[in-house]
Motif scaffolding. Sequence first.
Motif, PDB file in Angstrom:
ATOM      1  N   GLY A 136     -24.588  54.552 -61.342  1.00  0.00           N
ATOM      2  CA  GLY A 136     -23.238  55.102 -61.478  1.00  0.00           C
ATOM      3  C   GLY A 136     -23.272  56.506 -62.056  1.00  0.00           C
ATOM      4  O   GLY A 136     -22.555  57.401 -61.609  1.00  0.00           O
ATOM      5  N   ALA A 137     -24.164  56.701 -63.046  1.00  0.00           N
ATOM      6  CA  ALA A 137     -24.275  58.026 -63.675  1.00  0.00           C
ATOM      7  C   ALA A 137     -24.786  59.044 -62.657  1.00  0.00           C
ATOM      8  O   ALA A 137     -24.288  60.170 -62.577  1.00  0.00           O
ATOM      9  N   ASP A 138     -25.763  58.645 -61.871  1.00  0.00           N
ATOM     10  CA  ASP A 138     -26.331  59.572 -60.883  1.00  0.00           C
ATOM     11  C   ASP A 138     -25.341  59.892 -59.766  1.00  0.00           C
ATOM     12  O   ASP A 138     -25.389  60.963 -59.166  1.00  0.00           O
ATOM     13  N   GLU A 196     -27.059  50.781 -79.937  1.00  0.00           N
ATOM     14  CA  GLU A 196     -28.420  50.626 -79.422  1.00  0.00           C
ATOM     15  C   GLU A 196     -28.355  50.613 -77.903  1.00  0.00           C
ATOM     16  O   GLU A 196     -27.709  49.741 -77.306  1.00  0.00           O
ATOM     17  N   ASN A 197     -28.998  51.596 -77.300  1.00  0.00           N
ATOM     18  CA  ASN A 197     -28.976  51.682 -75.838  1.00  0.00           C
ATOM     19  C   ASN A 197     -30.294  51.173 -75.272  1.00  0.00           C
ATOM     20  O   ASN A 197     -31.329  51.264 -75.927  1.00  0.00           O
ATOM     21  N   MET A 198     -30.228  50.661 -74.063  1.00  0.00           N
ATOM     22  CA  MET A 198     -31.397  50.072 -73.386  1.00  0.00           C
ATOM     23  C   MET A 198     -32.000  48.997 -74.291  1.00  0.00           C
ATOM     24  O   MET A 198     -33.209  48.885 -74.447  1.00  0.00           O
ATOM     25  N   ALA A 199     -31.099  48.238 -74.901  1.00  0.00           N
ATOM     26  CA  ALA A 199     -31.498  47.294 -75.936  1.00  0.00           C
ATOM     27  C   ALA A 199     -32.272  46.114 -75.361  1.00  0.00           C
ATOM     28  O   ALA A 199     -33.173  45.591 -76.002  1.00  0.00           O
ATOM     29  N   GLU A 222     -24.951  46.574 -78.479  1.00  0.00           N
ATOM     30  CA  GLU A 222     -26.203  46.695 -77.721  1.00  0.00           C
ATOM     31  C   GLU A 222     -25.873  46.890 -76.253  1.00  0.00           C
ATOM     32  O   GLU A 222     -25.296  46.007 -75.622  1.00  0.00           O
ATOM     33  N   ILE A 223     -26.250  48.028 -75.721  1.00  0.00           N
ATOM     34  CA  ILE A 223     -26.037  48.275 -74.285  1.00  0.00           C
ATOM     35  C   ILE A 223     -27.308  47.843 -73.552  1.00  0.00           C
ATOM     36  O   ILE A 223     -28.395  48.301 -73.895  1.00  0.00           O
ATOM     37  N   PRO A 224     -27.185  46.996 -72.559  1.00  0.00           N
ATOM     38  CA  PRO A 224     -28.392  46.556 -71.850  1.00  0.00           C
ATOM     39  C   PRO A 224     -28.958  47.645 -70.951  1.00  0.00           C
ATOM     40  O   PRO A 224     -28.271  48.618 -70.630  1.00  0.00           O
ATOM     41  N   LEU A 225     -30.200  47.470 -70.583  1.00  0.00           N
ATOM     42  CA  LEU A 225     -30.760  48.267 -69.495  1.00  0.00           C
ATOM     43  C   LEU A 225     -30.064  47.780 -68.236  1.00  0.00           C
ATOM     44  O   LEU A 225     -30.164  46.597 -67.907  1.00  0.00           O
ATOM     45  N   ALA A 266     -21.111  69.175 -74.544  1.00  0.00           N
ATOM     46  CA  ALA A 266     -21.556  70.340 -75.308  1.00  0.00           C
ATOM     47  C   ALA A 266     -23.052  70.548 -75.176  1.00  0.00           C
ATOM     48  O   ALA A 266     -23.640  71.326 -75.902  1.00  0.00           O
ATOM     49  N   ASP A 267     -23.668  69.833 -74.238  1.00  0.00           N
ATOM     50  CA  ASP A 267     -25.107  69.985 -74.077  1.00  0.00           C
ATOM     51  C   ASP A 267     -25.404  71.202 -73.223  1.00  0.00           C
ATOM     52  O   ASP A 267     -25.570  71.110 -72.011  1.00  0.00           O
ATOM     53  N   VAL A 268     -25.420  72.331 -73.908  1.00  0.00           N
ATOM     54  CA  VAL A 268     -25.606  73.591 -73.198  1.00  0.00           C
ATOM     55  C   VAL A 268     -26.981  73.697 -72.557  1.00  0.00           C
ATOM     56  O   VAL A 268     -27.185  74.452 -71.637  1.00  0.00           O
ATOM     57  N   GLY A 295     -32.989  61.985 -74.386  1.00  0.00           N
ATOM     58  CA  GLY A 295     -33.313  60.972 -73.384  1.00  0.00           C
ATOM     59  C   GLY A 295     -33.039  59.539 -73.783  1.00  0.00           C
ATOM     60  O   GLY A 295     -33.523  58.614 -73.138  1.00  0.00           O
ATOM     61  N   VAL A 296     -32.249  59.331 -74.838  1.00  0.00           N
ATOM     62  CA  VAL A 296     -31.973  57.952 -75.259  1.00  0.00           C
ATOM     63  C   VAL A 296     -30.724  57.388 -74.578  1.00  0.00           C
ATOM     64  O   VAL A 296     -30.338  56.248 -74.827  1.00  0.00           O
ATOM     65  N   GLY A 297     -30.100  58.197 -73.722  1.00  0.00           N
ATOM     66  CA  GLY A 297     -28.925  57.724 -73.004  1.00  0.00           C
ATOM     67  C   GLY A 297     -27.624  58.137 -73.680  1.00  0.00           C
ATOM     68  O   GLY A 297     -26.581  57.521 -73.475  1.00  0.00           O
ATOM     69  N   LYS A 298     -27.698  59.228 -74.422  1.00  0.00           N
ATOM     70  CA  LYS A 298     -26.530  59.697 -75.160  1.00  0.00           C
ATOM     71  C   LYS A 298     -25.389  60.080 -74.222  1.00  0.00           C
ATOM     72  O   LYS A 298     -24.243  59.691 -74.441  1.00  0.00           O
ATOM     73  N   SER A 299     -25.722  60.818 -73.172  1.00  0.00           N
ATOM     74  CA  SER A 299     -24.664  61.248 -72.248  1.00  0.00           C
ATOM     75  C   SER A 299     -24.077  60.054 -71.507  1.00  0.00           C
ATOM     76  O   SER A 299     -22.866  59.972 -71.301  1.00  0.00           O
ATOM     77  N   THR A 300     -24.952  59.137 -71.133  1.00  0.00           N
ATOM     78  CA  THR A 300     -24.484  57.918 -70.462  1.00  0.00           C
ATOM     79  C   THR A 300     -23.512  57.172 -71.372  1.00  0.00           C
ATOM     80  O   THR A 300     -22.461  56.703 -70.934  1.00  0.00           O
TER      81      THR A 300
HETATM   82  N1  LIG Z   1     -28.517  51.450 -70.536  1.00  0.00           N
HETATM   83  C1  LIG Z   1     -29.099  52.089 -69.521  1.00  0.00           C
HETATM   84  N2  LIG Z   1     -29.578  51.409 -68.459  1.00  0.00           N
HETATM   85  C2  LIG Z   1     -30.215  52.055 -67.450  1.00  0.00           C
HETATM   86  N3  LIG Z   1     -30.408  53.369 -67.397  1.00  0.00           N
HETATM   87  C3  LIG Z   1     -29.930  54.117 -68.433  1.00  0.00           C
HETATM   88  C4  LIG Z   1     -29.259  53.511 -69.544  1.00  0.00           C
HETATM   89  N4  LIG Z   1     -28.903  54.502 -70.405  1.00  0.00           N
HETATM   90  C5  LIG Z   1     -29.333  55.646 -69.851  1.00  0.00           C
HETATM   91  N5  LIG Z   1     -29.958  55.430 -68.680  1.00  0.00           N
HETATM   92  C6  LIG Z   1     -30.581  56.417 -67.816  1.00  0.00           C
HETATM   93  O1  LIG Z   1     -31.539  57.127 -68.609  1.00  0.00           O
HETATM   94  C7  LIG Z   1     -31.563  58.499 -68.278  1.00  0.00           C
HETATM   95  C8  LIG Z   1     -31.273  59.335 -69.521  1.00  0.00           C
HETATM   96  O2  LIG Z   1     -29.935  59.088 -69.924  1.00  0.00           O
HETATM   97  P1  LIG Z   1     -28.985  60.248 -70.478  1.00  0.00           P
HETATM   98  O3  LIG Z   1     -29.024  61.456 -69.612  1.00  0.00           O
HETATM   99  O4  LIG Z   1     -27.671  59.621 -70.737  1.00  0.00           O
HETATM  100  O5  LIG Z   1     -29.745  60.527 -71.836  1.00  0.00           O
HETATM  101  P2  LIG Z   1     -29.473  61.673 -72.918  1.00  0.00           P
HETATM  102  O6  LIG Z   1     -29.842  61.094 -74.240  1.00  0.00           O
HETATM  103  O7  LIG Z   1     -28.132  62.232 -72.774  1.00  0.00           O
HETATM  104  O8  LIG Z   1     -30.556  62.701 -72.477  1.00  0.00           O
HETATM  105  P3  LIG Z   1     -30.678  64.235 -72.936  1.00  0.00           P
HETATM  106  O9  LIG Z   1     -31.328  64.174 -74.257  1.00  0.00           O
HETATM  107  O10 LIG Z   1     -31.533  64.819 -71.867  1.00  0.00           O
HETATM  108  O11 LIG Z   1     -29.286  64.782 -72.992  1.00  0.00           O
HETATM  109  C9  LIG Z   1     -30.530  58.667 -67.178  1.00  0.00           C
HETATM  110  O12 LIG Z   1     -31.202  58.598 -65.940  1.00  0.00           O
HETATM  111  C10 LIG Z   1     -29.622  57.475 -67.329  1.00  0.00           C
HETATM  112  O13 LIG Z   1     -29.011  57.095 -66.115  1.00  0.00           O
END
Ligand SMILES: Nc1ncnc2c1ncn2[C@@H]1O[C@H](COP(=O)(O)OP(=O)(O)OP(=O)(O)O)[C@@H](O)[C@H]1O
Length: 376
Positions: free
Chosen positions: A341-343, A295-298, A331-334, A160-162, A134-139
């Motif tokens: 876009g991801a959704d 650093e995501n959501m920095a 640093e990626i901002p919130l 690869a996130d099965v 949930g740290v935004g890895k896929s994003t």
């Molecule tokens: N920098 C950001 N700003 C706003 N929202 C974000 C940001 N990064 C991620 N998110 C949101 O946070 C949520 C979790 O992100 P994501 O699915 O990329 O995390 P993940 O680490 O891949 O999670 P998982 O461990 O479940 O695979 C998603 O709803 C995504 O849109």
Amino acid sequence: MPDPTAQTPDRDAVLAALERVIDPKTGQGLNSAGLVRGLVLGAGRAGFMLEVPRGDAEAYASVRKAAEEALKAVPGVAQAQVVLTAESAPARTVSRGAKLSSEAVEQGRPKAPVPQGRPDHVRKVIAVASGKGGVGKSTVAVNLACALAGLGLRVGLLDADVYGPSAPTMLGLSGAPEYGPDKKMVPKDAWGLKAMSIGLLVDPDQAMVWRGPMASQALGQMLGETRWGTEDAPLDILVVDLPPGTGDVQLTLVQRTVLDGAVIVSTPQEVALADARRGVRMFEKVGAPVLGLVENMAFFPDPSTGEPIPIFGRGGAKAEAERLGVKFLGEIPLDMDLRKGADAGRPLVATDRQGSTAQVFAGVAQAVRDALSLTS
Ligand SMILES: Nc1ncnc2c1ncn2[C@@H]1O[C@H](COP(=O)(O)OP(=O)(O)OP(=O)(O)O)[C@@H](O)[C@H]1O
Ligand SMILES: [Mg+2]
């Protein structure tokens, strides 16, 4: 998405077809031999795990193919997927051609097998990983891949996130991949990327019940049996979005392909940083270079001025990267647009290349490109 007009194939017909494929070990049909596990039937689709004893996996490659052919011959089956799985953790199996890293031996590290190559026609492979979910890895993986493509590189994304595939949603993909004449899966074209996800192969709800070894086997197939590039147009870089943690899937990746680097994603919270440390150590242990920490959501940009509002405090990840001796990549901002876009299946970096968030990703992409000495 499955074709809603397609019918679900008949279970008995599927099992009867699989019974006609003979298990070479017992001489019985596959079903009687107990090798059909986790049968999934959906609209126009059938798939299962062919679970064989550890060490026998290679001997069953042809059985897997035969089972897939048998499934395809059943009325109503347009797409068939048979995943070969070993009964025990493949972390302990050594793939053919693997050898021990002399460096690992010298340093008394675990004797991890080192693969000799990458998937066909792929120049570099990197993983995007985190210790915590949930740290935004896929994003980050998806948008980094788009940013790399924006540099003129040929880029693939392997989800690869099965346990919770997100590429289908984030890239707006649907439908099972097609098979080429070489029997390899053809990745989807999306936003300038070649993309492949376990979510395209199986029902996401079904993927949840897969155990580590099965997941690892599926990853091996996505790496080795997908036409990522061609001789004339090799892929410059394959970005692999890993499930969170340090488990089987991570180990499989480093056993099945040379890993040219890992990008670790973390959030500012201390807890996530502790997990990031674990992620960094895992890749170091297996000899894969850590390209750096993102650093995501920095921070949260002030809506009127764009100035960073450091809601979690700032600089933690940068200092941590220094302590760990790895590069700090950015640093990626919130950014609500990043989430939207991801959704919506429209990655922000591909749709708004000039935006400030896209620019941060472009910087990370350049650092990755330079670290790997990639030229387009
Ligand atoms: N920098 C950001 N700003 C706003 N929202 C974000 C940001 N990064 C991620 N998110 C949101 O946070 C949520 C979790 O992100 P994501 O699915 O990329 O995390 P993940 O680490 O891949 O999670 P998982 O461990 O479940 O695979 C998603 O709803 C995504 O849109
Ligand atoms: Mg994810």
